[in-house]
Write a protein that holds these residues in place. Structure first.
Motif, PDB file in Angstrom:
ATOM      1  N   TYR A 186       0.803  -1.223   0.000  1.00 46.17           N
ATOM      2  CA  TYR A 186       0.000   0.000   0.000  1.00 46.17           C
ATOM      3  C   TYR A 186       0.845   1.287   0.000  1.00 46.17           C
ATOM      4  O   TYR A 186       0.592   2.178  -0.825  1.00 46.17           O
ATOM      5  CB  TYR A 186      -0.966  -0.023   1.194  1.00 46.17           C
ATOM      6  N   PRO A 187       1.866   1.453   0.867  1.00 46.92           N
ATOM      7  CA  PRO A 187       2.618   2.713   0.867  1.00 46.92           C
ATOM      8  C   PRO A 187       3.323   3.004  -0.453  1.00 46.92           C
ATOM      9  O   PRO A 187       3.235   4.112  -0.986  1.00 46.92           O
ATOM     10  CB  PRO A 187       3.627   2.540   1.995  1.00 46.92           C
ATOM     11  N   LEU A 188       4.011   2.013  -1.000  1.00 45.70           N
ATOM     12  CA  LEU A 188       4.740   2.266  -2.244  1.00 45.70           C
ATOM     13  C   LEU A 188       3.803   2.356  -3.449  1.00 45.70           C
ATOM     14  O   LEU A 188       4.105   3.052  -4.419  1.00 45.70           O
ATOM     15  CB  LEU A 188       5.801   1.192  -2.465  1.00 45.70           C
ATOM     16  N   ASP A 189       2.659   1.671  -3.412  1.00 46.23           N
ATOM     17  CA  ASP A 189       1.677   1.834  -4.490  1.00 46.23           C
ATOM     18  C   ASP A 189       1.144   3.263  -4.514  1.00 46.23           C
ATOM     19  O   ASP A 189       1.002   3.865  -5.592  1.00 46.23           O
ATOM     20  CB  ASP A 189       0.516   0.845  -4.316  1.00 46.23           C
ATOM     21  N   ASN A 190       0.853   3.824  -3.351  1.00 44.02           N
ATOM     22  CA  ASN A 190       0.396   5.218  -3.304  1.00 44.02           C
ATOM     23  C   ASN A 190       1.495   6.173  -3.733  1.00 44.02           C
ATOM     24  O   ASN A 190       1.226   7.170  -4.410  1.00 44.02           O
ATOM     25  CB  ASN A 190      -0.104   5.573  -1.909  1.00 44.02           C
ATOM     26  N   PHE A 191       2.735   5.884  -3.352  1.00 43.78           N
ATOM     27  CA  PHE A 191       3.861   6.697  -3.796  1.00 43.78           C
ATOM     28  C   PHE A 191       3.987   6.662  -5.324  1.00 43.78           C
ATOM     29  O   PHE A 191       4.203   7.687  -5.964  1.00 43.78           O
ATOM     30  CB  PHE A 191       5.149   6.185  -3.139  1.00 43.78           C
ATOM     31  N   GLN A 192       3.804   5.478  -5.913  1.00 39.92           N
ATOM     32  CA  GLN A 192       3.867   5.345  -7.370  1.00 39.92           C
ATOM     33  C   GLN A 192       2.760   6.151  -8.036  1.00 39.92           C
ATOM     34  O   GLN A 192       2.999   6.850  -9.023  1.00 39.92           O
ATOM     35  CB  GLN A 192       3.772   3.876  -7.769  1.00 39.92           C
ATOM     36  N   LYS A 193       1.539   6.074  -7.497  1.00 39.19           N
ATOM     37  CA  LYS A 193       0.425   6.841  -8.068  1.00 39.19           C
ATOM     38  C   LYS A 193       0.684   8.340  -7.964  1.00 39.19           C
ATOM     39  O   LYS A 193       0.297   9.100  -8.852  1.00 39.19           O
ATOM     40  CB  LYS A 193      -0.875   6.497  -7.349  1.00 39.19           C
ATOM     41  N   MET A 194       1.345   8.757  -6.892  1.00 39.38           N
ATOM     42  CA  MET A 194       1.606  10.172  -6.696  1.00 39.38           C
ATOM     43  C   MET A 194       2.628  10.704  -7.708  1.00 39.38           C
ATOM     44  O   MET A 194       2.474  11.823  -8.202  1.00 39.38           O
ATOM     45  CB  MET A 194       2.120  10.392  -5.279  1.00 39.38           C
ATOM     46  N   ILE A 195       3.642   9.919  -8.039  1.00 41.86           N
ATOM     47  CA  ILE A 195       4.684  10.420  -8.943  1.00 41.86           C
ATOM     48  C   ILE A 195       4.428  10.097 -10.411  1.00 41.86           C
ATOM     49  O   ILE A 195       5.134  10.603 -11.269  1.00 41.86           O
ATOM     50  CB  ILE A 195       6.078   9.911  -8.519  1.00 41.86           C
ATOM     51  N   GLU A 196       3.432   9.254 -10.701  1.00 43.17           N
ATOM     52  CA  GLU A 196       3.140   8.901 -12.099  1.00 43.17           C
ATOM     53  C   GLU A 196       2.893  10.111 -12.995  1.00 43.17           C
ATOM     54  O   GLU A 196       3.435  10.181 -14.099  1.00 43.17           O
ATOM     55  CB  GLU A 196       1.957   7.938 -12.180  1.00 43.17           C
ATOM     56  N   PRO A 197       2.077  11.097 -12.605  1.00 41.34           N
ATOM     57  CA  PRO A 197       1.855  12.243 -13.501  1.00 41.34           C
ATOM     58  C   PRO A 197       3.113  13.056 -13.763  1.00 41.34           C
ATOM     59  O   PRO A 197       3.224  13.701 -14.808  1.00 41.34           O
ATOM     60  CB  PRO A 197       0.822  13.095 -12.752  1.00 41.34           C
ATOM     61  N   LYS A 198       4.065  13.018 -12.843  1.00 39.40           N
ATOM     62  CA  LYS A 198       5.268  13.836 -12.983  1.00 39.40           C
ATOM     63  C   LYS A 198       6.352  13.170 -13.817  1.00 39.40           C
ATOM     64  O   LYS A 198       7.043  13.818 -14.588  1.00 39.40           O
ATOM     65  CB  LYS A 198       5.812  14.183 -11.601  1.00 39.40           C
ATOM     66  N   VAL A 199       6.533  11.838 -13.646  1.00 42.37           N
ATOM     67  CA  VAL A 199       7.649  11.166 -14.311  1.00 42.37           C
ATOM     68  C   VAL A 199       7.226  10.138 -15.348  1.00 42.37           C
ATOM     69  O   VAL A 199       8.072   9.632 -16.079  1.00 42.37           O
ATOM     70  CB  VAL A 199       8.586  10.501 -13.276  1.00 42.37           C
ATOM     71  N   GLY A 200       5.956   9.781 -15.408  1.00 39.98           N
ATOM     72  CA  GLY A 200       5.489   8.777 -16.355  1.00 39.98           C
ATOM     73  C   GLY A 200       5.296   7.419 -15.692  1.00 39.98           C
ATOM     74  O   GLY A 200       5.809   7.168 -14.596  1.00 39.98           O
ATOM     75  N   VAL A 201       4.586   6.538 -16.387  1.00 38.19           N
ATOM     76  CA  VAL A 201       4.220   5.245 -15.814  1.00 38.19           C
ATOM     77  C   VAL A 201       5.439   4.352 -15.623  1.00 38.19           C
ATOM     78  O   VAL A 201       5.646   3.777 -14.547  1.00 38.19           O
ATOM     79  CB  VAL A 201       3.167   4.552 -16.707  1.00 38.19           C
ATOM     80  N   ASP A 202       6.272   4.218 -16.659  1.00 43.19           N
ATOM     81  CA  ASP A 202       7.432   3.314 -16.560  1.00 43.19           C
ATOM     82  C   ASP A 202       8.442   3.805 -15.535  1.00 43.19           C
ATOM     83  O   ASP A 202       8.954   3.022 -14.721  1.00 43.19           O
ATOM     84  CB  ASP A 202       8.111   3.159 -17.924  1.00 43.19           C
ATOM     85  N   ALA A 203       8.747   5.106 -15.569  1.00 45.21           N
ATOM     86  CA  ALA A 203       9.715   5.646 -14.609  1.00 45.21           C
ATOM     87  C   ALA A 203       9.179   5.529 -13.185  1.00 45.21           C
ATOM     88  O   ALA A 203       9.930   5.213 -12.258  1.00 45.21           O
ATOM     89  CB  ALA A 203      10.030   7.096 -14.944  1.00 45.21           C
ATOM     90  N   ALA A 204       7.880   5.755 -12.993  1.00 46.48           N
ATOM     91  CA  ALA A 204       7.287   5.638 -11.662  1.00 46.48           C
ATOM     92  C   ALA A 204       7.392   4.205 -11.159  1.00 46.48           C
ATOM     93  O   ALA A 204       7.681   3.972  -9.977  1.00 46.48           O
ATOM     94  CB  ALA A 204       5.826   6.092 -11.685  1.00 46.48           C
ATOM     95  N   PHE A 205       7.171   3.234 -12.047  1.00 48.15           N
ATOM     96  CA  PHE A 205       7.293   1.830 -11.643  1.00 48.15           C
ATOM     97  C   PHE A 205       8.724   1.513 -11.221  1.00 48.15           C
ATOM     98  O   PHE A 205       8.950   0.859 -10.204  1.00 48.15           O
ATOM     99  CB  PHE A 205       6.868   0.905 -12.779  1.00 48.15           C
ATOM    100  N   HIS A 206       9.698   1.972 -12.009  1.00 48.91           N
ATOM    101  CA  HIS A 206      11.098   1.694 -11.681  1.00 48.91           C
ATOM    102  C   HIS A 206      11.508   2.395 -10.390  1.00 48.91           C
ATOM    103  O   HIS A 206      12.234   1.805  -9.566  1.00 48.91           O
ATOM    104  CB  HIS A 206      12.019   2.101 -12.823  1.00 48.91           C
ATOM    105  N   ILE A 207      11.059   3.623 -10.173  1.00 46.88           N
ATOM    106  CA  ILE A 207      11.376   4.332  -8.936  1.00 46.88           C
ATOM    107  C   ILE A 207      10.768   3.595  -7.753  1.00 46.88           C
ATOM    108  O   ILE A 207      11.404   3.417  -6.711  1.00 46.88           O
ATOM    109  CB  ILE A 207      10.884   5.789  -9.012  1.00 46.88           C
ATOM    110  N   ARG A 208       9.519   3.137  -7.909  1.00 47.76           N
ATOM    111  CA  ARG A 208       8.848   2.400  -6.837  1.00 47.76           C
ATOM    112  C   ARG A 208       9.605   1.110  -6.520  1.00 47.76           C
ATOM    113  O   ARG A 208       9.834   0.770  -5.367  1.00 47.76           O
ATOM    114  CB  ARG A 208       7.415   2.053  -7.249  1.00 47.76           C
ATOM    115  N   TYR A 209      10.007   0.389  -7.558  1.00 48.63           N
ATOM    116  CA  TYR A 209      10.704  -0.882  -7.385  1.00 48.63           C
ATOM    117  C   TYR A 209      12.021  -0.679  -6.626  1.00 48.63           C
ATOM    118  O   TYR A 209      12.286  -1.355  -5.630  1.00 48.63           O
ATOM    119  CB  TYR A 209      10.962  -1.514  -8.755  1.00 48.63           C
ATOM    120  N   PHE A 210      12.847   0.256  -7.103  1.00 46.85           N
ATOM    121  CA  PHE A 210      14.154   0.441  -6.488  1.00 46.85           C
ATOM    122  C   PHE A 210      14.053   1.105  -5.120  1.00 46.85           C
ATOM    123  O   PHE A 210      14.883   0.852  -4.249  1.00 46.85           O
ATOM    124  CB  PHE A 210      15.083   1.212  -7.419  1.00 46.85           C
TER     125      PHE A 210
END
Length: 166
Positions: free
Chosen positions: A71-95
């Motif tokens: 839940y915490p990192l999924d919300n973090f990913q949703k928050m940064i998706e509009p700024k960096v894009g879907v793929d970059a947000a996924f990679h940032i969330r993963y790392f």
């Protein structure tokens, strides 16, 4: 009774055929094979709305415990998706998750090593042993022994520092 299988009881077959290899295609293709190859290549193109994200399916396939710790990192990913894009947000969330787990592991190991030493008061614990420096004849402190080299310190495991009144 039929054993379960990956293909559900249907014999697996390739839809590519022998034309998967370039040499086979260069050796000669019939008109039927050309039509099948063209159809195969056309089928590999995804529509613009694929892959489909179905939140209900994702919720159904993930158990509650997994949803809780994601839940915490999924919300973090949703928050940064509009700024960096879907793929970059996924990679940032993963790392980010991996880095946080690594930091947590380092803290756990540090805590264990600091507060669980192997001393005379207990049987377990972690023991860190360092080697003595090499002292060769001709060095300035050749015959000098370190403070921990006395016979009473051998295998004492810190007993000389006890605070008991014996």
């Amino acid at each position: 009774m039929v054993k379960s299988s990956d293909t559900g009881g249907v014999k697996p077959m390739t839809i590519i055929g022998r034309l998967v290899r370039e040499r086979e295609r260069l050796a000669g293709m019939t008109d039927d094979e050309r039509a099948l190859r063209a159809q195969y290549l056309k089928d590999q193109i995804l529509s613009p709305n694929e892959p489909r994200n179905v939140p209900e399916l994702t919720r159904e396939l993930r158990n509650p415990i997994k949803r809780f710790y994601r839940y915490p990192l999924d919300n973090f990913q949703k928050m940064i998706e509009p700024k960096v894009g879907v793929d970059a947000a996924f990679h940032i969330r993963y790392f980010t998750g991996k880095i946080l787990l690594g930091i947590f592991a380092v803290y756990c190991v540090t805590y264990y090593l600091k507060y669980n030493p192997n001393d005379w008061t207990r049987k377990g614990g972690f023991s860190i042993i360092t080697s003595r420096p090499v002292v060769l004849p001709g060095d300035t402190n050749y015959p000098k022994l370190s403070d921990k080299s006395k016979p009473e310190h051998y295998a004492s495991r810190g007993f000389e520092n006890n605070t008991l009144n014996l």
